[in-house]
Design a protein around this motif. Structure first.
Motif, PDB file in Angstrom:
ATOM      1  N   THR A  86       0.832  -1.200   0.000  1.00  0.00           N
ATOM      2  CA  THR A  86       0.000   0.000   0.000  1.00  0.00           C
ATOM      3  C   THR A  86       0.867   1.251   0.000  1.00  0.00           C
ATOM      4  O   THR A  86       0.599   2.215  -0.731  1.00  0.00           O
ATOM      5  N   ALA A  87       1.912   1.255   0.834  1.00  0.00           N
ATOM      6  CA  ALA A  87       2.807   2.404   0.888  1.00  0.00           C
ATOM      7  C   ALA A  87       3.499   2.624  -0.460  1.00  0.00           C
ATOM      8  O   ALA A  87       3.619   3.763  -0.934  1.00  0.00           O
ATOM      9  N   LYS A  88       3.922   1.547  -1.085  1.00  0.00           N
ATOM     10  CA  LYS A  88       4.581   1.660  -2.384  1.00  0.00           C
ATOM     11  C   LYS A  88       3.619   2.199  -3.422  1.00  0.00           C
ATOM     12  O   LYS A  88       3.979   3.052  -4.253  1.00  0.00           O
ATOM     13  N   GLN A  89       2.390   1.726  -3.398  1.00  0.00           N
ATOM     14  CA  GLN A  89       1.385   2.184  -4.355  1.00  0.00           C
ATOM     15  C   GLN A  89       1.112   3.678  -4.173  1.00  0.00           C
ATOM     16  O   GLN A  89       0.820   4.384  -5.141  1.00  0.00           O
ATOM     17  N   ALA A  90       1.226   4.168  -2.931  1.00  0.00           N
ATOM     18  CA  ALA A  90       0.996   5.577  -2.647  1.00  0.00           C
ATOM     19  C   ALA A  90       2.237   6.435  -2.905  1.00  0.00           C
ATOM     20  O   ALA A  90       2.225   7.639  -2.642  1.00  0.00           O
ATOM     21  N   GLY A  91       3.299   5.809  -3.414  1.00  0.00           N
ATOM     22  CA  GLY A  91       4.505   6.558  -3.737  1.00  0.00           C
ATOM     23  C   GLY A  91       5.421   6.803  -2.559  1.00  0.00           C
ATOM     24  O   GLY A  91       6.305   7.673  -2.620  1.00  0.00           O
ATOM     25  N   ARG A  92       5.256   6.033  -1.488  1.00  0.00           N
ATOM     26  CA  ARG A  92       6.091   6.191  -0.311  1.00  0.00           C
ATOM     27  C   ARG A  92       7.235   5.175  -0.337  1.00  0.00           C
ATOM     28  O   ARG A  92       7.206   4.216  -1.105  1.00  0.00           O
ATOM     29  N   VAL A  93       8.231   5.395   0.536  1.00  0.00           N
ATOM     30  CA  VAL A  93       9.438   4.574   0.482  1.00  0.00           C
ATOM     31  C   VAL A  93       9.599   3.680   1.707  1.00  0.00           C
ATOM     32  O   VAL A  93      10.577   2.938   1.798  1.00  0.00           O
ATOM     33  N   GLU A  94       8.662   3.719   2.657  1.00  0.00           N
ATOM     34  CA  GLU A  94       8.809   2.931   3.873  1.00  0.00           C
ATOM     35  C   GLU A  94       8.798   1.437   3.576  1.00  0.00           C
ATOM     36  O   GLU A  94       7.936   0.948   2.839  1.00  0.00           O
ATOM     37  N   ASP A  95       9.770   0.723   4.162  1.00  0.00           N
ATOM     38  CA  ASP A  95       9.821  -0.718   4.017  1.00  0.00           C
ATOM     39  C   ASP A  95       9.234  -1.374   5.261  1.00  0.00           C
ATOM     40  O   ASP A  95       8.653  -0.699   6.126  1.00  0.00           O
ATOM     41  N   GLU A  96       9.381  -2.689   5.375  1.00  0.00           N
ATOM     42  CA  GLU A  96       8.814  -3.403   6.521  1.00  0.00           C
ATOM     43  C   GLU A  96       9.342  -2.865   7.845  1.00  0.00           C
ATOM     44  O   GLU A  96       8.573  -2.663   8.801  1.00  0.00           O
ATOM     45  N   SER A  97      10.635  -2.637   7.917  1.00  0.00           N
ATOM     46  CA  SER A  97      11.236  -2.177   9.169  1.00  0.00           C
ATOM     47  C   SER A  97      10.687  -0.814   9.575  1.00  0.00           C
ATOM     48  O   SER A  97      10.356  -0.580  10.748  1.00  0.00           O
ATOM     49  N   ALA A  98      10.578   0.095   8.610  1.00  0.00           N
ATOM     50  CA  ALA A  98      10.087   1.437   8.911  1.00  0.00           C
ATOM     51  C   ALA A  98       8.626   1.408   9.343  1.00  0.00           C
ATOM     52  O   ALA A  98       8.229   2.120  10.274  1.00  0.00           O
ATOM     53  N   LEU A  99       7.832   0.583   8.682  1.00  0.00           N
ATOM     54  CA  LEU A  99       6.417   0.484   9.047  1.00  0.00           C
ATOM     55  C   LEU A  99       6.261  -0.146  10.422  1.00  0.00           C
ATOM     56  O   LEU A  99       5.433   0.290  11.232  1.00  0.00           O
ATOM     57  N   ARG A 100       7.036  -1.177  10.680  1.00  0.00           N
ATOM     58  CA  ARG A 100       6.975  -1.830  11.985  1.00  0.00           C
ATOM     59  C   ARG A 100       7.347  -0.835  13.091  1.00  0.00           C
ATOM     60  O   ARG A 100       6.681  -0.761  14.134  1.00  0.00           O
ATOM     61  N   ASP A 101       8.394  -0.045  12.857  1.00  0.00           N
ATOM     62  CA  ASP A 101       8.815   0.936  13.854  1.00  0.00           C
ATOM     63  C   ASP A 101       7.747   1.999  14.078  1.00  0.00           C
ATOM     64  O   ASP A 101       7.545   2.464  15.206  1.00  0.00           O
ATOM     65  N   ALA A 102       7.072   2.404  12.997  1.00  0.00           N
ATOM     66  CA  ALA A 102       6.063   3.460  13.111  1.00  0.00           C
ATOM     67  C   ALA A 102       4.977   3.097  14.112  1.00  0.00           C
ATOM     68  O   ALA A 102       4.421   3.962  14.784  1.00  0.00           O
ATOM     69  N   VAL A 103       4.677   1.811  14.222  1.00  0.00           N
ATOM     70  CA  VAL A 103       3.628   1.359  15.131  1.00  0.00           C
ATOM     71  C   VAL A 103       4.206   0.917  16.473  1.00  0.00           C
ATOM     72  O   VAL A 103       3.692   1.271  17.533  1.00  0.00           O
ATOM     73  N   LEU A 104       5.297   0.167  16.444  1.00  0.00           N
ATOM     74  CA  LEU A 104       5.846  -0.385  17.684  1.00  0.00           C
ATOM     75  C   LEU A 104       6.483   0.671  18.585  1.00  0.00           C
ATOM     76  O   LEU A 104       6.436   0.549  19.810  1.00  0.00           O
ATOM     77  N   LEU A 105       7.077   1.688  17.992  1.00  0.00           N
ATOM     78  CA  LEU A 105       7.826   2.664  18.774  1.00  0.00           C
ATOM     79  C   LEU A 105       7.012   3.911  19.105  1.00  0.00           C
ATOM     80  O   LEU A 105       7.579   4.949  19.472  1.00  0.00           O
ATOM     81  N   THR A 106       5.707   3.843  18.958  1.00  0.00           N
ATOM     82  CA  THR A 106       4.822   4.937  19.338  1.00  0.00           C
ATOM     83  C   THR A 106       3.774   4.424  20.306  1.00  0.00           C
ATOM     84  O   THR A 106       3.507   3.223  20.371  1.00  0.00           O
ATOM     85  N   ARG A 107       3.196   5.342  21.035  1.00  0.00           N
ATOM     86  CA  ARG A 107       2.150   4.969  21.975  1.00  0.00           C
ATOM     87  C   ARG A 107       0.796   4.957  21.269  1.00  0.00           C
ATOM     88  O   ARG A 107       0.609   5.651  20.266  1.00  0.00           O
ATOM     89  N   PRO A 108      -0.159   4.194  21.779  1.00  0.00           N
ATOM     90  CA  PRO A 108      -1.507   4.206  21.194  1.00  0.00           C
ATOM     91  C   PRO A 108      -2.065   5.629  21.156  1.00  0.00           C
ATOM     92  O   PRO A 108      -2.022   6.359  22.150  1.00  0.00           O
ATOM     93  N   GLY A 109      -2.565   6.032  19.983  1.00  0.00           N
ATOM     94  CA  GLY A 109      -3.108   7.377  19.828  1.00  0.00           C
ATOM     95  C   GLY A 109      -2.124   8.375  19.274  1.00  0.00           C
ATOM     96  O   GLY A 109      -2.520   9.469  18.839  1.00  0.00           O
ATOM     97  N   ASP A 110      -0.818   8.042  19.270  1.00  0.00           N
ATOM     98  CA  ASP A 110       0.183   8.945  18.704  1.00  0.00           C
ATOM     99  C   ASP A 110       0.075   8.955  17.175  1.00  0.00           C
ATOM    100  O   ASP A 110      -0.446   8.024  16.562  1.00  0.00           O
TER     101      ASP A 110
END
Length: 339
Positions: A86-110
């Motif tokens: 989905t990210a690639k289709q939207a023209g973004r560059v985030e890979d699995e690691s970046a996406l995983r970090d976006a969720v794991l390293l933030t608090r719920p609601g951030d």
């Protein structure tokens, strides 16, 4: 018609030292060959592609109905793959690691960022009961996670369309109808894939949906925004209804096979984790094992009752040493672990 096997008993760990057995989810050679042939679906008869897709979904259905303890990890790993596409289709560059970090390293609601919200949308599909996925409230949240402005009227109309698709129509018509319903309102085909996965789960009586078509949705496209991709179809830019249906069925077959192969890999890793679990002495080790079996990954800073940050890090170091889990981030700090 897909024949459903009777549900088997829930998964139990294989005792240490037991000779390895043939994976239960092994796919016969003829089916792999048929799915490979269906990839070039333009030259195949509709019946041949349908047979491959039906057999693949039937094989995956057998995996789902085993209700394995690691099924949550399977669904969330598939959700991550769908989010990357989905990210690639939207023209973004985030890979699995970046996406995983976006969720794991933030608090719920951030704020997890646009790509992180894609992952939240697919994780929502994988973690909420299938019967709750297509409610107005849930669809409104999903569309916002995919980047669309709130529109109560569009959501209400979409729910009405999906209700009609889920009753009294064949599987092929239901899946293609999901993409049509999304496109009619200017939504990307990624949304159509999400809806199709939800409808399939409800039709087959699965407790939770398997994110399948999301990882196939970006095939045949370059870097496009969701709005620009709205006129495309599941696996290409076909306009002929029969070709579109064949393309969708071929994509479903590939996605089901990919999920089955991943289930075999995760089963092997889960076997190892459950085999070493009795050796773990930490108080909350059982809870950590269950979290590893039910999710894509957890971080060493996770708040788990009865375990300190230091104790959790030591436990993960021990599990890695025993070959029971993998460190997924590749960093010396803020590490994440999973099967």
């Amino acid at each position: 018609m897909i024949l459903r096997p009777r549900p088997s008993a829930r998964y139990h760990a294989t005792p240490a030292g037991t000779p390895p057995t043939v994976p239960m989810a092994a796919v016969p050679t003829w089916l792999r060959r048929a799915i490979s042939d269906a990839h070039g679906h333009a030259g195949n008869e509709f019946e041949d592609v349908s047979l491959a897709a039906g057999a693949a979904i039937g094989a995956l259905d057998a995996v789902v109905r085993r209700q394995e303890r690691w099924a949550g990890a399977l669904r969330q790993r598939l959700a991550l793959s769908a989010a990357v596409a989905t990210a690639k289709q939207a023209g973004r560059v985030e890979d699995e690691s970046a996406l995983r970090d976006a969720v794991l390293l933030t608090r719920p609601g951030d704020n997890v960022g646009p790509a992180g919200r894609f992952l939240l949308a697919w994780r929502r599909l994988a973690s909420r009961p299938a019967e709750d996925l297509l409610t107005e409230k849930n669809l409104a949240a999903v569309l916002e996670e995919f980047g669309y402005a709130p529109d109560d009227e569009a959501v209400s109309d979409l729910v009405d369309d999906l209700r009609q698709l889920s009753a009294g129509i064949g599987m092929v018509g239901m899946l293609t109808g999901a993409f049509t319903a999304a496109e009619r309102r200017g939504f990307a085909r990624t949304v159509g894939a999400w809806l199709a996965d939800a409808l399939r789960a409800q039709r087959l009586g699965w407790a939770y949906a398997m994110p399948l078509l999301g990882a196939e949705a970006a095939l045949g496209t370059g870097a496009r925004t969701p709005r620009l991709a709205a006129s495309s179809v599941a696996t290409g830019i076909e306009t002929d209804p029969d070709e579109r249906a064949k393309g969708l069925l071929a994509a479903q077959a590939r996605a089901a096979l990919r999920a089955i192969d991943l289930s075999v890999e995760l089963e092997r890793r889960a076997d190892r984790l459950l085999a070493v679990a009795p050796k773990l002495r930490a108080k909350a080790a059982d809870m950590v094992v269950e979290r590893l079996l039910s999710d894509d990954a957890i971080v060493a800073s996770e708040k788990i009752a009865g375990m300190s940050d230091r104790g959790l890090r030591r436990l993960f170091d021990r599990l890695v040493e025993l070959g029971a889990v993998r460190e997924l981030s590749g960093r010396p700090t803020f590490r994440s672990y999973g099967l």
